[in-house]
Write an enzyme that holds these catalytic residues in place. Sequence first.
Site, mmCIF file in Angstrom:
data_model
loop_
_atom_site.group_PDB
_atom_site.id
_atom_site.type_symbol
_atom_site.label_atom_id
_atom_site.label_comp_id
_atom_site.label_asym_id
_atom_site.label_seq_id
_atom_site.Cartn_x
_atom_site.Cartn_y
_atom_site.Cartn_z
ATOM 1 N N THR A 31 25.610 22.942 31.931
ATOM 2 C CA THR A 31 26.206 21.656 31.566
ATOM 3 C C THR A 31 25.434 20.474 32.144
ATOM 4 O OG1 THR A 31 28.368 22.720 31.540
ATOM 5 C CG2 THR A 31 28.342 20.321 31.624
ATOM 6 N N TYR A 57 36.017 23.617 21.642
ATOM 7 C CA TYR A 57 36.499 22.786 20.531
ATOM 8 C C TYR A 57 37.401 23.534 19.551
ATOM 9 C CZ TYR A 57 36.835 19.374 16.802
ATOM 10 O OH TYR A 57 37.336 18.509 15.864
ATOM 11 N N TYR A 115 32.041 32.184 31.740
ATOM 12 C CA TYR A 115 32.165 30.808 32.245
ATOM 13 C C TYR A 115 33.429 30.188 31.679
ATOM 14 C CZ TYR A 115 30.784 25.885 33.116
ATOM 15 O OH TYR A 115 30.739 24.572 33.514
ATOM 16 N N ARG A 119 36.438 21.222 29.728
ATOM 17 C CA ARG A 119 35.409 20.918 28.732
ATOM 18 C C ARG A 119 35.626 21.661 27.411
ATOM 19 N NH1 ARG A 119 30.807 18.166 30.222
ATOM 20 N NH2 ARG A 119 30.546 17.775 32.456
ATOM 21 N N LYS A 167 31.914 32.429 36.292
ATOM 22 C CA LYS A 167 31.854 31.099 36.874
ATOM 23 C C LYS A 167 33.196 30.444 36.546
ATOM 24 C CE LYS A 167 29.586 26.598 36.623
ATOM 25 N NZ LYS A 167 28.626 25.725 35.897
ATOM 26 N N ILE A 213 27.907 27.898 41.495
ATOM 27 C CA ILE A 213 26.914 27.262 40.615
ATOM 28 C C ILE A 213 27.209 25.777 40.714
ATOM 29 C CG2 ILE A 213 26.079 27.009 38.251
ATOM 30 C CD1 ILE A 213 26.833 29.941 37.805
#
Length: 252
Positions: free
Chosen positions: A16, A79, A105, A110, A131, A173
């Site tokens: 990201t 999305y 992840y 997000r 993650k 991370i």
Amino acid sequence: DYQLENGTDFLCVLGTTAETPTLTKEEKEKVKRTVIDRVGGRLPILLGVGSNSTQAVVDSVKNDDMTGVDALLVVVPYYNKPSQEGIYQHYKAVAEATELPIVLYNVPGRTGVNMTAETTLRLANDFVAIKEASGNIAQMDEFIKNNPEGFDVISGDDGITFPLITLGAVGVISVLGNAFPREFSRMTQLALEGDYANALLIHHKFAEMCNLLFVDGNPAGVKAMLNIMGMMENKLRLPLVPAREVTCEKLR
């Protein structure tokens, strides 16, 4: 070179913070090859390959040159907000398309959808790590307690890395680590060794900066910080814009 010399254990490329959503395929390939060539095998490379299209990820891991890549970071599809079964099937399809180890992840802030502890544990036997950036400590504690051997939990949120390690996470991370790899690696290592008192001192030292790095969005904050340190230009690609001057002053 700064990362290699200052305590970083592995590099996450095209995540990201790299503004990956706005890079072209050619730019992504150039970033990947530049980092792999420069590192020259001195550190493991974790490569981000996520998409909201399962077929796009499958095609990428099957057809792209993965020479020098040690593992893949695959984000929960964003999305289109798949169900838990859709998330599970997405990851199973990607795993069947490659022999590289895969790190899950989860970042619902997000992606718009949270991967539950139940789904994570359902996947855990076929993946190496997750993650975790849900911010839900109870959820993270649930699968840390029940995860199978060989499946690790990695913090995806600098601000909760210390408490998450005390629960059983194995590292981070990091966004902050782009600017302060030696110090943040030190905190992580101390916590992993059980030296919580000294780790907590570093955690508290960086608490305000962690907030500042995200107040104008990521990676605007860390790019401003690296600019202040004289390491890069303070440029971002639209729709992202540089951090406000008031934020930059606080970072200084």
